[in-house]
Design a protein around this motif. Structure first.
Motif, PDB file in Angstrom:
ATOM      1  N   THR A  57      23.882  -1.317  -2.553  1.00  0.00           N
ATOM      2  CA  THR A  57      22.660  -0.702  -2.040  1.00  0.00           C
ATOM      3  C   THR A  57      21.499  -1.196  -2.890  1.00  0.00           C
ATOM      4  OG1 THR A  57      22.851   1.229  -3.484  1.00  0.00           O
ATOM      5  CG2 THR A  57      23.891   1.383  -1.312  1.00  0.00           C
ATOM      6  N   ARG A 113      10.636  12.182   4.637  1.00  0.00           N
ATOM      7  CA  ARG A 113       9.329  11.511   4.725  1.00  0.00           C
ATOM      8  C   ARG A 113       8.935  11.274   6.177  1.00  0.00           C
ATOM      9  NH1 ARG A 113       9.882   6.072   1.316  1.00  0.00           N
ATOM     10  NH2 ARG A 113      12.019   6.262   2.074  1.00  0.00           N
ATOM     11  N   ALA A 157      22.536  -0.875   2.460  1.00  0.00           N
ATOM     12  CA  ALA A 157      21.551   0.202   2.604  1.00  0.00           C
ATOM     13  C   ALA A 157      20.424  -0.034   1.613  1.00  0.00           C
ATOM     14  CB  ALA A 157      22.191   1.563   2.365  1.00  0.00           C
ATOM     15  N   THR A 180       0.849  -1.187   0.000  1.00  0.00           N
ATOM     16  CA  THR A 180       0.000   0.000   0.000  1.00  0.00           C
ATOM     17  C   THR A 180       0.888   1.242   0.000  1.00  0.00           C
ATOM     18  OG1 THR A 180      -0.032   0.201   2.402  1.00  0.00           O
ATOM     19  CG2 THR A 180      -1.682  -1.255   1.408  1.00  0.00           C
ATOM     20  N   LEU A 181       0.275   2.377  -0.244  1.00  0.00           N
ATOM     21  CA  LEU A 181       1.037   3.634  -0.237  1.00  0.00           C
ATOM     22  C   LEU A 181       1.703   3.871   1.117  1.00  0.00           C
ATOM     23  CD1 LEU A 181      -1.416   5.860  -2.288  1.00  0.00           C
ATOM     24  CD2 LEU A 181       0.824   5.025  -3.018  1.00  0.00           C
ATOM     25  N   HIS A 190       3.254   1.853   2.873  1.00  0.00           N
ATOM     26  CA  HIS A 190       4.558   1.177   2.938  1.00  0.00           C
ATOM     27  C   HIS A 190       5.695   2.062   2.440  1.00  0.00           C
ATOM     28  CE1 HIS A 190       2.211  -2.789   2.991  1.00  0.00           C
ATOM     29  NE2 HIS A 190       2.902  -2.769   4.104  1.00  0.00           N
ATOM     30  N   GLY A 191       5.357   3.114   1.714  1.00  0.00           N
ATOM     31  CA  GLY A 191       6.390   4.034   1.225  1.00  0.00           C
ATOM     32  C   GLY A 191       6.409   5.361   1.953  1.00  0.00           C
ATOM     33  N   THR A 215      24.871   5.114   0.941  1.00  0.00           N
ATOM     34  CA  THR A 215      23.420   5.184   1.019  1.00  0.00           C
ATOM     35  C   THR A 215      22.786   5.171  -0.363  1.00  0.00           C
ATOM     36  OG1 THR A 215      21.597   6.358   2.123  1.00  0.00           O
ATOM     37  CG2 THR A 215      23.194   7.708   0.949  1.00  0.00           C
ATOM     38  N   THR A 216      21.476   4.964  -0.408  1.00  0.00           N
ATOM     39  CA  THR A 216      20.729   5.022  -1.660  1.00  0.00           C
ATOM     40  C   THR A 216      19.345   5.595  -1.403  1.00  0.00           C
ATOM     41  OG1 THR A 216      19.936   3.746  -3.576  1.00  0.00           O
ATOM     42  CG2 THR A 216      19.717   2.695  -1.436  1.00  0.00           C
ATOM     43  N   ASP A 217      18.791   6.271  -2.391  1.00  0.00           N
ATOM     44  CA  ASP A 217      17.427   6.767  -2.327  1.00  0.00           C
ATOM     45  C   ASP A 217      16.874   6.859  -3.743  1.00  0.00           C
ATOM     46  OD1 ASP A 217      15.668   7.413  -0.196  1.00  0.00           O
ATOM     47  OD2 ASP A 217      17.128   8.843   0.570  1.00  0.00           O
ATOM     48  N   SER A 218      15.612   6.453  -3.887  1.00  0.00           N
ATOM     49  CA  SER A 218      14.928   6.666  -5.158  1.00  0.00           C
ATOM     50  C   SER A 218      13.991   7.852  -5.003  1.00  0.00           C
ATOM     51  CB  SER A 218      14.131   5.429  -5.565  1.00  0.00           C
ATOM     52  OG  SER A 218      14.997   4.343  -5.784  1.00  0.00           O
ATOM     53  N   ASP A 243      16.196   1.378   0.240  1.00  0.00           N
ATOM     54  CA  ASP A 243      15.165   2.417   0.213  1.00  0.00           C
ATOM     55  C   ASP A 243      13.959   1.847  -0.523  1.00  0.00           C
ATOM     56  OD1 ASP A 243      14.062   5.169   0.314  1.00  0.00           O
ATOM     57  OD2 ASP A 243      14.330   5.093  -1.862  1.00  0.00           O
ATOM     58  N   THR A 244      12.776   2.159  -0.028  1.00  0.00           N
ATOM     59  CA  THR A 244      11.553   1.699  -0.690  1.00  0.00           C
ATOM     60  C   THR A 244      10.622   2.870  -0.933  1.00  0.00           C
ATOM     61  OG1 THR A 244      11.712  -0.396   0.505  1.00  0.00           O
ATOM     62  CG2 THR A 244       9.613   0.092  -0.563  1.00  0.00           C
ATOM     63  N   LYS A 245      10.232   3.055  -2.170  1.00  0.00           N
ATOM     64  CA  LYS A 245       9.208   4.033  -2.487  1.00  0.00           C
ATOM     65  C   LYS A 245       8.012   3.281  -3.067  1.00  0.00           C
ATOM     66  CE  LYS A 245      11.390   7.963  -1.603  1.00  0.00           C
ATOM     67  NZ  LYS A 245      12.733   7.489  -1.298  1.00  0.00           N
ATOM     68  N   VAL A 246       6.810   3.768  -2.768  1.00  0.00           N
ATOM     69  CA  VAL A 246       5.599   3.189  -3.348  1.00  0.00           C
ATOM     70  C   VAL A 246       4.884   4.275  -4.131  1.00  0.00           C
ATOM     71  CG1 VAL A 246       3.431   1.991  -2.873  1.00  0.00           C
ATOM     72  CG2 VAL A 246       5.391   1.631  -1.363  1.00  0.00           C
ATOM     73  N   VAL A 247       4.515   3.977  -5.359  1.00  0.00           N
ATOM     74  CA  VAL A 247       3.766   4.946  -6.169  1.00  0.00           C
ATOM     75  C   VAL A 247       2.356   4.414  -6.403  1.00  0.00           C
ATOM     76  CG1 VAL A 247       5.837   5.879  -7.280  1.00  0.00           C
ATOM     77  CG2 VAL A 247       4.607   3.991  -8.364  1.00  0.00           C
ATOM     78  N   PRO A 285       1.426  10.803  -0.904  1.00  0.00           N
ATOM     79  CA  PRO A 285       2.337   9.918  -1.632  1.00  0.00           C
ATOM     80  C   PRO A 285       3.202  10.720  -2.607  1.00  0.00           C
ATOM     81  CG  PRO A 285       0.083   9.657  -2.428  1.00  0.00           C
ATOM     82  CD  PRO A 285       0.016  10.540  -1.230  1.00  0.00           C
ATOM     83  N   ARG A 286       4.331  10.162  -2.944  1.00  0.00           N
ATOM     84  CA  ARG A 286       5.264  10.760  -3.916  1.00  0.00           C
ATOM     85  C   ARG A 286       5.696  12.159  -3.508  1.00  0.00           C
ATOM     86  NH1 ARG A 286       3.549   9.498  -9.992  1.00  0.00           N
ATOM     87  NH2 ARG A 286       5.642  10.327 -10.256  1.00  0.00           N
ATOM     88  N   CYS A 327       8.697  12.721  -2.294  1.00  0.00           N
ATOM     89  CA  CYS A 327      10.113  12.887  -2.622  1.00  0.00           C
ATOM     90  C   CYS A 327      10.571  11.743  -3.523  1.00  0.00           C
ATOM     91  CB  CYS A 327      10.988  12.941  -1.366  1.00  0.00           C
ATOM     92  SG  CYS A 327      10.925  11.486  -0.353  1.00  0.00           S
ATOM     93  N   VAL A 359      10.665   9.789  -6.580  1.00  0.00           N
ATOM     94  CA  VAL A 359       9.489   9.571  -7.430  1.00  0.00           C
ATOM     95  C   VAL A 359       8.533  10.760  -7.273  1.00  0.00           C
ATOM     96  CG1 VAL A 359       9.700   7.058  -7.246  1.00  0.00           C
ATOM     97  CG2 VAL A 359       8.284   8.275  -5.591  1.00  0.00           C
ATOM     98  N   GLU A 413       1.654   0.422  -5.964  1.00  0.00           N
ATOM     99  CA  GLU A 413       0.588   0.141  -4.999  1.00  0.00           C
ATOM    100  C   GLU A 413      -0.176  -1.101  -5.462  1.00  0.00           C
ATOM    101  OE1 GLU A 413      -3.427   2.468  -3.337  1.00  0.00           O
ATOM    102  OE2 GLU A 413      -2.404   3.150  -5.135  1.00  0.00           O
ATOM    103  N   GLY A 414      -0.438  -2.015  -4.554  1.00  0.00           N
ATOM    104  CA  GLY A 414      -1.158  -3.237  -4.912  1.00  0.00           C
ATOM    105  C   GLY A 414      -0.257  -4.405  -5.258  1.00  0.00           C
ATOM    106  N   LEU A 459       7.515  -3.026   7.165  1.00  0.00           N
ATOM    107  CA  LEU A 459       7.934  -3.714   5.934  1.00  0.00           C
ATOM    108  C   LEU A 459       9.433  -4.001   5.960  1.00  0.00           C
ATOM    109  CD1 LEU A 459       6.784  -4.553   3.035  1.00  0.00           C
ATOM    110  CD2 LEU A 459       7.864  -2.450   2.231  1.00  0.00           C
TER     111      LEU A 459
END
Lengths: 336, 336
Positions: B92, A222, B126, A7-8, A10-11, A53-56, B128-132, A333-334, A336, A58, B99-100, A20
């Protein structure tokens, strides 16, 4: 069953994200370094400490008041390294593009990433571009990963807060969250709030230059200040008390938050850091932060306590105590 | 105008990718390290050489014959580091989830990533998790970035091929491309081809243990063997001649390629590397590769020439010479 899907939440960076990470990732991938669970991993190479470190990213919209996904993707990762006390050096840049994405937008984004990199004094050393068919992604997603050197004698971690320490922040909270939301929804507030997106590595370097006696640095992205304080409280096994009257918030951000029904303490920031130090060094550090271009509105906002371990509390203006839970649910959501 | 938008070609790893990197990225982000344009960047820290790289994985389908996006995302980045002669150490892991997305699929994917990490002897340090929101991405995209140590005295680069060198490969080509395509389209070939996805770091270590006289290591992923050879030819300023009769291709892959109208030389591989060495070390290296579980079908497939600089040529079975251009166009989007 709903809980069997992502679900949203989780992010969000809040409670569901934490759950998670614990149940799906840590149980499978755990090792001595990943177990640290800080903004960056601390690795040892050739007898020296490095942060990695890492970051995505969106963020939606990709262009917003005060920045775009390009500059944000540099600032965010530079800051995650900086929060470990590291001097960021090298970043990688991975792009996922949607077929049909305008080339001129890509150029603008890379221009911003280049400018942010130059400004932060880091080098992008490797990159990757994938393109997915139309409809398989939304415009552009960016991943940056990075490494930096942690100077000898520096030990900054979200697990290092000690009772008696003071908590400060380098300026107004909530601007990034409000800027994204208003840009996304096409809302117009006067004056238009800009994201605080900025690289904090020189600010951190100036602090550590004055005093190595810094216990915690943490960027409240976040989940905002409330969630970051919760994580510090849990990781350090302490309570954290902050004072509503001392929280720096701009009038426009406060007004927009009230209008939109949002709590600024849970809004994302991209150019802020929480700084936790023993009281004897706090004045010196605060005055150093105030001299930096990203620290003019710095304030002491609270203190670390031995009671209420694992919790963050807000002393309200009328004198009550409110427990600041971690972010649950995801309104934005989204971000960053 | 079509050319003002990102097309699938831009992510193919071929000519259009190269052009995009040159005109959009290198012009804006260039620095001494990025300019190397190898599989990994080579950076210097504390007087030692490190390799650093990033890759995003958008493979469709996410589960395929012989692997899934989780194992692939570890293998791919481990291999990019290995191709610089580095011993991969730390990765990393950045996830973008729709979502879903089913939790059980995520668990399977992380299980595979964990197993691949263990197998390759690297640590994920390291994440990172993003959810869209639903429809903003297709199921799951993964980015991995990594660093590794390049042992002293090792200088492996796509710019190091010299006339007279021999070109070898550690086994059958095209399996990954065929496995993805048949999994995606629900085609059933008997026997079902499996992706060759594998970590090559122990293979590379065994080679460098036998001889430091290795000029080039390159994994022919997107764009296949033909595109990789072109890049080496351009970067080294040499010609490369390979022999069709010596190319290792399995019968099922050859049959499937013919049926589907695909050229195996342009199909992606995820567990192969091209090895270019002076002839005096070639036999020793070849026999070492053949002893490794990922090198049993290793062959010498060609040689480096001083003529035809910047080009790769295929000597066909009937004796003609065919120029192997870089991949143009993109028949197989989301191959990795």
């Amino acid at each position: 069953m709903k809980t069997q899907q992502i679900t949203l939440d989780h992010g969000s960076g809040g409670e569901a994200s934490r759950e998670l990470v614990k149940t799906v990732f840590m149980s499978r991938l755990r090792n001595d370094i990943l177990d640290q669970m800080d903004d960056s991993a601390v690795i040892t190479l050739f007898g020296h400490h490095l942060a990695m470190t890492t970051d995505s990213y969106v963020v939606d919209p990709i262009f917003f008041s005060g920045g775009n996904i390009g500059s944000l993707s540099i600032h965010g990762t530079v800051n995650d390294l900086s929060m470990q006390g590291a001097k960021p050096l090298f970043l990688t840049l991975g792009l996922i593009l949607e077929e049909g994405f305008p080339l001129k937008d890509l150029e603008k984004i890379i221009d911003s990433a280049a400018e942010a990199s130059k400004d932060a004094g880091i080098k992008i050393v490797a990159g990757d571009t994938k393109v997915v068919p139309r409809g398989n992604a939304d415009k552009i997603f960016i991943n940056t990963a990075g490494i930096g050197i942690i100077p000898d004698g520096i030990d900054v971690s979200s697990g290092n807060a000690r009772p008696g320490d003071l908590v400060m922040i380098n300026g107004d909270i909530g601007d990034h969250g409000i800027a994204i939301l208003t840009s996304r929804e096409g809302l117009s507030f006067k004056p238009q709030l800009e994201s605080d997106s900025a690289a904090l590595n020189t600010l951190v370097a100036s602090i550590l230059n004055i005093s190595k006696n810094v216990h915690v640095l943490r960027d409240p992205t976040r989940g905002g200040v409330a969630t970051a304080l919760n994580e510090i409280a849990v990781q350090s096994g302490v309570g954290i008390q902050i004072f509503e009257a001392d929280l720096p918030i701009s009038k426009p951000a406060l007004a927009a938050s009230e209008l939109l029904g949002l709590d600024p303490l849970y809004l994302a920031n991209e150019g802020k850091c929480l700084i936790i130090t023993p009281p004897e060094d706090a004045d010196l550090i605060l005055s150093s932060v105030k001299q930096h271009r990203h620290g003019k509105k710095a304030r002491i906002i609270g203190k670390v306590t031995s009671d209420n371990a694992g919790k963050a509390l807000l002393k309200t203006k009328v004198g009550g105590n409110r427990i600041l839970a971690m972010l649950t649910g995801e309104q934005l959501p989204r971000i960053c």
